[in-house]
Each structure stands twice: as C-alpha cells, then as structure tokens.
Design a protein around this motif. Structure first.
Motif, PDB file in Angstrom:
ATOM      1  N   ASP A 536       0.847  -1.180   0.000  1.00  0.00           N
ATOM      2  CA  ASP A 536       0.000   0.000   0.000  1.00  0.00           C
ATOM      3  C   ASP A 536       0.890   1.240   0.000  1.00  0.00           C
ATOM      4  O   ASP A 536       1.078   1.899   1.007  1.00  0.00           O
ATOM      5  N   GLY A 537       1.445   1.544  -1.153  1.00  0.00           N
ATOM      6  CA  GLY A 537       2.340   2.663  -1.274  1.00  0.00           C
ATOM      7  C   GLY A 537       3.271   2.466  -2.451  1.00  0.00           C
ATOM      8  O   GLY A 537       3.147   1.510  -3.224  1.00  0.00           O
ATOM      9  N   LEU A 573      14.501   4.545 -10.754  1.00  0.00           N
ATOM     10  CA  LEU A 573      13.505   5.449 -11.334  1.00  0.00           C
ATOM     11  C   LEU A 573      12.426   4.678 -12.076  1.00  0.00           C
ATOM     12  O   LEU A 573      11.230   5.027 -12.022  1.00  0.00           O
ATOM     13  N   ARG A 574      12.833   3.613 -12.765  1.00  0.00           N
ATOM     14  CA  ARG A 574      11.845   2.802 -13.479  1.00  0.00           C
ATOM     15  C   ARG A 574      10.892   2.145 -12.484  1.00  0.00           C
ATOM     16  O   ARG A 574       9.669   2.069 -12.714  1.00  0.00           O
ATOM     17  N   ILE A 580       4.225   4.302  -8.963  1.00  0.00           N
ATOM     18  CA  ILE A 580       3.288   5.435  -9.032  1.00  0.00           C
ATOM     19  C   ILE A 580       2.087   5.069  -9.884  1.00  0.00           C
ATOM     20  O   ILE A 580       0.931   5.342  -9.529  1.00  0.00           O
ATOM     21  N   ALA A 581       2.370   4.426 -11.023  1.00  0.00           N
ATOM     22  CA  ALA A 581       1.275   4.038 -11.921  1.00  0.00           C
ATOM     23  C   ALA A 581       0.387   2.977 -11.296  1.00  0.00           C
ATOM     24  O   ALA A 581      -0.827   2.925 -11.567  1.00  0.00           O
ATOM     25  N   ALA A 582       0.983   2.105 -10.432  1.00  0.00           N
ATOM     26  CA  ALA A 582       0.193   1.042  -9.818  1.00  0.00           C
ATOM     27  C   ALA A 582      -0.716   1.573  -8.715  1.00  0.00           C
ATOM     28  O   ALA A 582      -1.779   0.994  -8.453  1.00  0.00           O
ATOM     29  N   ARG A 590       0.960  12.547 -12.287  1.00  0.00           N
ATOM     30  CA  ARG A 590       1.611  12.644 -13.590  1.00  0.00           C
ATOM     31  C   ARG A 590       3.125  12.631 -13.375  1.00  0.00           C
ATOM     32  O   ARG A 590       3.627  13.102 -12.366  1.00  0.00           O
ATOM     33  N   ILE A 591       3.816  12.115 -14.391  1.00  0.00           N
ATOM     34  CA  ILE A 591       5.271  11.952 -14.285  1.00  0.00           C
ATOM     35  C   ILE A 591       5.941  12.793 -15.358  1.00  0.00           C
ATOM     36  O   ILE A 591       5.588  12.715 -16.535  1.00  0.00           O
TER      37      ILE A 591
END
Length: 766
Positions: A536-537, A573-574, A580-582, A590-591
């Motif tokens: 959860d994060g 970073l990947r 973030i997307a998950a 937004r990235i």
C-alpha cells in the motif's frame, strides 16, 4: 629425611640452574615440590614466589583455625594433647644457586626475609646455597641466616663475607672441607660427607627417627677406594621409601602445559560454562576458568597475538555452551573472518550460520540487529520486564515461536570486519553490545590487541580473555606477567593476573532439539512484480534487517539517490514510475522525466508520463513550465482559512519529477543557469503544491555538487536519500554515510526514522 618422617619434615627443593642437584629425590614422601631449571623460564620464578607466599598464608590460616595459636610449637602441643588436628610438619626450603636467582629477580629477597622473620613460628626454614655471596643483594636477609657453612673460597674476602673471617680461603684443596659458624664466636672445621659415592659393602642405610637436628664436629676419615655399586644417596632414598609415611602437602603443582580437553571439565549450565583452567600457585590449586554470560559480563572479548589461539578460544566457547544448552536455549551466528577456523561449528544444531562471504557477513549483522529490534518491540507489547522473565516464559512454552532464548554472535577477526569501507559494522556491534544483554543477545569478539576495539564497544565487553600478545606492553591485565606467557596456543592471563590455559574443543557434542535457523539471505535480485500489487504505497525494495518491503514515506515528497554507472539508479527510477502508476490513476499523478541519456525511453508507463525531456533546451523548458504550474498552485489572498487548513485550494494531479543522470543536466564548468533551478524555490513547500522530486546522479564528483541549487536544497531539507555503489573517497554524502562497494541495487537508505538501513531495490523489468 632419615631422621624425621614426612609428618615431621617436608622439603621444597629449588634448583635455579639445571636439575641435577636434587635428581632422584622427587618421589620421596617428604618432598613437597622439586622446582628446577628456572633460568630458562623466569615466569616460573614468580610462580615459585606465589607458591611460597601461599604456603605462609596456609599455615597462618591453620594456626588461626586451631584457635589463634601463636606458632607451630603450640600447635604440636595441642596435637600431643589429643586434639584432632592435621599434621603441620616443618618445611625446609632448599635453594641452590640462590645468588643468581636474586640477580634475576632481586625482589625475591623480600620473600626470603618474610620467611626468615615468620619462619620460626610457622615452621618454615631456609637452606640457601651459592658459589658466591653478594651481600649487597641480601638487604636484611643475613640477619636471619643463623648457620653459615663456607667451603673453600676463591678469596679471603668471599670467606669474610660468609663467616666474618678469611679462614675458608686457607682450607685444604680437598672436596668437602668446610667451616661451620653457628652464630657464635666458635668456628667448627669439618669435612662434609659424600653421598654420591658407592655405599660401603655390608652397610645398610637405616632410617631412624631421631627427632632432632645435630651439628657436632667429627673427625674426617682417611680417603679410601670405594667399590662400585649402589650410591649412599640411593641407599638412603630406598630406606626412606621403605619406611613410608604420609605424602607431603603439595606446595608446588606442575605449571600448566598442554590444553586440557573440554570434555574433562564440568559441563556447566545457565550460560555459565568452564572453558579452561587457571593456575593458582598462591592457593596451591587449579580452578576452572568460567565464562558467565548470564550477568552483566555477558559479552566476551578474546585478545591475542598471531598464532596465540584466538579462533580456537572462540570455538571452545561455542562448544562449551553447546554442550550445556539445547538449540532452543542457545543459538549462534558466526562471522568467520579469521582464516576459516570456525567452519567446523556449522555441524552444531545450535549454529545457524557461519558467514565468511562478504555478502553474507553484513546480512548476518542485519539479522541479529533485526532480532534485537523485534525483541524490543515484543518486550514492550507483552509486558516482559526482564530477560530472566523472558527465559522463564520461553522454557514454559509460552513463547514457542522464539527459536532460541539467547543468541550469541561470534566475530572472529574484528579488525578484518571493520577494515573495509562497509556500512560501519563497528557501530552495529556497539549498538548490539549496548542494548543486547537486556534481550538475551551476546557478543564474542576476537582481536589482535586491545587497541583495535573502539571505546564504545570495548567498555561493554565485560568478560575478557587475554592470550599471549605480540607486544606484552599492550596487556590490560599485567604487563610484567604478560611477558612470561608461554609461546604456545591457548596460554594467557586470567582477569586477576594468574596464568590460564584454554581447553581444546575436541569433538563437538550434539544436543537434541530443533536446529537454530540460519540467517535469511537478502536476494541479489528482488522481483518487483509480485510486490507491486501487495503493498500500500510506492515500492522501494526490501529491508535487509527485516526482509520486509520498504515504501517511500508518504510524508516525504522527495528522494535523492547517489549511484555509479550500472549500480541501479536508472532501475530505481523505473521502479518508482511503475509504483506510481500502480497506486495512482493518471488523474491523480503525472510523471515528468528528465533523462539526458534517454535511458528510460520506452521503459515507463505512457499513461502517466506527460513529458520526457532529454535535450538541454527541453529540460530548461520543462523546468520553467513546471515552475509556472507550481506557482499558480501557491495560495493567494482569495484562499479561505478553511481551505488552508484542509490543504484544498488547488486541484489536479500530483507531479512526480524523475531526474536521471542529474550530473549531465548541468555539466561541470557550464556557465548557463541550472535548468532545474526554477524548481528550487518550491522544494520546501512541495507537499502544499503537489511536487515530488526524485534526483539520481553519479557519486563521482558528488562532493562538488552537494551545494548546487537543487541537490543542496534537498540535503538542507533532510529528506530521504539512497546511497548506493560508489567510491568512498567522495566523503560523506548524506550525514556521515559514504558510498562504498555494494552489489547492484543495494544501498543505504538514510531517512528521519533512525539509523541508516540497507535496502535492496526491487527490479522492474524494462
């Protein structure tokens, strides 16, 4: 000895050189000790002095226990009257070459003076023999030498030193010619008997109990040829042995030699185990050397020079503890950095891990550190007030999930552990030593000399075993006695200064019980996909101590990463972009990617990436555009107090700025303004405007870049930072943490939660 039984007369025979003087007398019941060849091992001279001082103390205690008697004469009267008292025979101490003995150990004259002063009441007497008498070394002893015998001397002055007259210089040149002075003006000239020649035919030596010493003048017989056969001395010895009698009290025990086998000692219990023997010459006995881990001295340090037996000492300690405890009572982890001598301990079910691999060593330290943290939490949660209560509840089966009550971490080669540019293992050991005993965690460390230990750790190591040191002046027990420790493995000094020898571990004893679990290894590659949906994060990786997922702290908007090429900074970073997307929809996050080397092209979720800037112009434009967006999010005068309290005066997605190869964004030597400098003013209030900045750069040259507008501001704000592989020569990058040689993806996470912790960054496939 022919005239007195062993219950009336005992002898201590000391020959400073060689041992031929008293050859053949060692087995007689009268002889308490035969001490020979002290010139080769001067440490035995000190041991002899301790033994004689111990005999003085023993006799004084016997007189005190018998009713505070004044002396041996009163003691014998009490025995004659029928009191059941043990015999207290007269003890005659015979010292050959005593002048050379005093030349090597001048302080021994104080002991001889003590014997002369107290000997009459305690039944102690001296017979000192020497080729020459140096009056300057006697220092008061001469007043106690009532009888003096001088054979023919080389000069009149030597005769005068002994007798007060030069007569001994004029004696005839025949063996045995001598003069006796009994403390009066009368001198008795005599010829000494010869006991090494053959016994006369038809004569039989008879031991008679005359019960008095006599010194009467005799007429010297004419020399005559002596037939071959048994010597007078041998015949006398045979007669004494035939008459028999109780053996003399052993004033002198043989010095410690070979290490005793461990199975010859008691097993011990409750973390209190014998590991060797201590020589107690002053008490005329040997005591077991006991290591007690149950009390305040529950950490152990072993110091010794090369080939002194440090590794064997640790092996003996572990073997002794394993012999006395089951694997559910004691578990052991070993850091074997001393040449592989502890590898055999892996056979024991008590031993979870024997770590010598550079990757497994820090993992073992982390495992024990994690165990300490878990027990601290458990003690608080379950109201456990002490480690004794913890042991009792574990023994009762209430805490069956604990694999072992007490855990011992063995470090063989402390200098090797702390020599490299690792994550300061000395600080980890110091923390374990400071807090571990309250939770059943113990340390055993070996060092080449005491100075290798840092004070923060050294002060906590209450049990110290000192073996032979390379430099005796480094001893913390007794520098003078340290110089006399034999150059044999296992020998050393007990904490009170007496000689000790550690036991040989021998065959390992296997106690029944479930084996202590090995250290859980942090994998070199942690796949991100199985973890992304279960946390959860935003996922960062696995924590080394707990082997649990590490998430970005939602209260910290930024992250700084230092890592050299092919160390995992682009993978980080990947991973963050996937996380973030998950966890967020495109409307929520937004990235913006700043990627001078285009390493992230095609590797990030396109649904969330709104810009991927690689050229200098694009990066500068992105910086200005972001700054304009963020400026519009700053609260203006129209914002109500309610909106300020709820942080609800703007709408839109959170902005994540991921910067790879930050050192290429503004190359060194460039005079142009920093492309990302417009963002610096928003970093302190990033949480209010929805900004997250993640900066990754090489460690090379990082020390010069720590003060640029962006990195310098991030360090000032004290946000989290990840320090991965790189050169430690760059100095401290975040706090006191330096880069160092680490596997790909491995780094130290420095945040506000406490001490830096090792993290393996999860791997997200491109």
């Amino acid at each position: 000895m022919l005239a007195h039984g062993p219950d009336e007369l005992n002898l201590v025979l000391v020959d400073f050189k060689g041992g031929a003087t008293f050859l053949g007398l060692g087995g007689l019941p009268h002889v308490s000790a035969v001490i020979t060849n002290l010139v080769d091992e001067l440490a035995l001279v000190d041991r002899m002095a301790d033994a004689l001082e111990g005999e003085i103390t023993r006799r004084q205690e016997l007189l005190r226990a018998a009713g505070n008697l004044a002396g041996i004469a009163e003691y014998e009267r009490e025995r004659a009257a029928g009191r059941a008292l043990p015999p207290l025979p007269v003890l005659l101490v015979v010292v050959d070459e005593f002048s050379e003995l005093l030349a090597r150990r001048p302080e021994l004259v104080e002991l001889f003076v003590t014997v002369g002063r107290l000997g009459r009441s305690l039944g102690l007497h001296l017979l000192l023999a020497s080729q020459r008498l140096d009056e300057g070394r006697l220092r008061g002893l001469e007043s106690h030498l009532s009888y003096r015998i001088a054979l023919r001397t080389f000069s009149a002055s030597e005769s005068r030193a002994v007798l007060g007259v030069p007569d001994a210089h004029t004696l005839p040149p025949m063996p045995g010619a001598a003069i006796l002075s009994a403390g009066t003006d009368q001198l008795v000239r005599f010829r000494g008997a010869y006991v090494s020649g053959a016994a006369p035919v038809g004569r039989v030596a008879v031991a008679r109990r005359a019960h008095r010493f006599t010194a009467a003048p005799v007429t010297a017989p004419e020399p005559r040829p002596e037939p071959a056969g048994e010597s007078v001395l041998a015949a006398a010895v045979d007669a004494v042995v035939a008459l028999g009698g109780p053996a003399a009290h052993r004033v002198w025990l043989p010095p410690l030699d070979e290490p005793p086998p461990l199975d010859a000692l008691d097993a011990g219990s409750a973390l209190r185990v014998p590991v060797g023997l201590v020589d107690r010459p002053a008490r005329q006995r040997r005591d077991p050397l006991v290591v007690d881990l149950a009390g305040a001295a529950g950490h152990v340090a072993v110091a010794g020079g090369p080939r002194s037996g440090k590794s064997t000492a640790l092996r003996t300690l572990v073997a002794a503890l394993a012999r006395a405890h089951s694997p559910t009572e004691l578990g052991v982890h070993v850091l074997d950095l001393g040449g592989g001598a502890l590898g055999a301990l892996a056979e024991l079910p008590h031993v979870g891990t024997v770590a010598a691999d550079p990757d497994l060593v820090p993992r073992t330290l982390a495992e024990v550190g994690g165990l300490l943290a878990r027990r601290e939490e458990r003690f608080r949660a379950e109201g456990i007030g002490s480690v004794e209560e913890f042991r009792a509840r574990r023994a009762a089966g209430e805490l069956a999930d604990e694999p072992a009550t007490d855990v011992l971490l063995v470090v063989d080669g402390y200098a090797a552990l702390t020599a490299g540019p690792a994550d300061d293992p000395a600080a980890r050991l110091a923390a374990l030593a400071a807090r571990g005993l309250a939770y059943g965690i113990h340390l055993a460390v070996s060092v080449g000399r005491w100075g290798e230990l840092r004070p923060a750790l050294k002060d906590k190591l209450g049990t110290r075993l000192e073996l032979r040191l390379g430099e005796p002046g480094d001893s913390e027990v007794d520098r003078r006695r340290a110089a006399g420790v034999p150059a044999r493995p296992g020998h050393g000094l007990a904490p009170d200064g007496d000689a000790m020898v550690l036991a040989a571990p021998g065959p390992l004893v296997h106690r029944p019980g479930p084996a202590f679990p090995p250290v859980r290894v942090l994998p070199a590659l942690v796949a991100a996909e199985p973890l992304l949906d279960s946390v959860d994060g935003v996922l960062l990786g696995l924590d080394e101590e707990r082997l649990e997922p590490v998430l970005l702290d939602p209260a910290e908007p930024h992250l700084l990463c230092f890592a050299d090429v092919r160390s995992g900074k682009t993978g980080l970073l990947r991973l963050l972009a996937r996380g973030i997307a998950a966890r967020h929809t495109p409307e929520q996050a937004r990235i913006v990617v700043i990627d001078p080397r285009r390493s992230l092209l095609g590797a990030l979720p396109t649904s969330h990436v709104v810009e991927h800037a690689g050229t200098a112009t694009a990066i500068a434009d992105a910086g200005r555009e972001l700054a304009g967006t963020l400026r519009r999010r700053l609260p203006g005068p129209e914002v109500t107090p309610e909106q300020l309290a709820a942080r609800d005066w703007w709408s839109g997605p959170e902005v994540w700025v991921l910067v790879d190869d930050y050192d290429l964004v503004a190359p060194a030597g460039s005079t142009a303004p920093h492309p990302l400098a417009p963002l610096a003013e928003f970093l302190p209030q990033a949480a209010d405007v929805g900004l997250h900045l993640v900066v990754a750069r090489r460690t090379g040259g990082a020390s010069r870049a720590l003060f640029d507008p962006v990195v310098g501001r991030l360090r000032e704000l004290g946000g989290p930072a990840l320090v991965m592989h790189g050169s430690p020569d760059e100095g401290p990058l975040v706090g006191a943490v330096r880069a160092g040689p680490r596997p790909p993806g491995r780094g130290l996470l420095v945040d506000r939660r406490g001490a830096p912790r090792s993290v393996q960054v999860a791997w997200a496939e491109p």
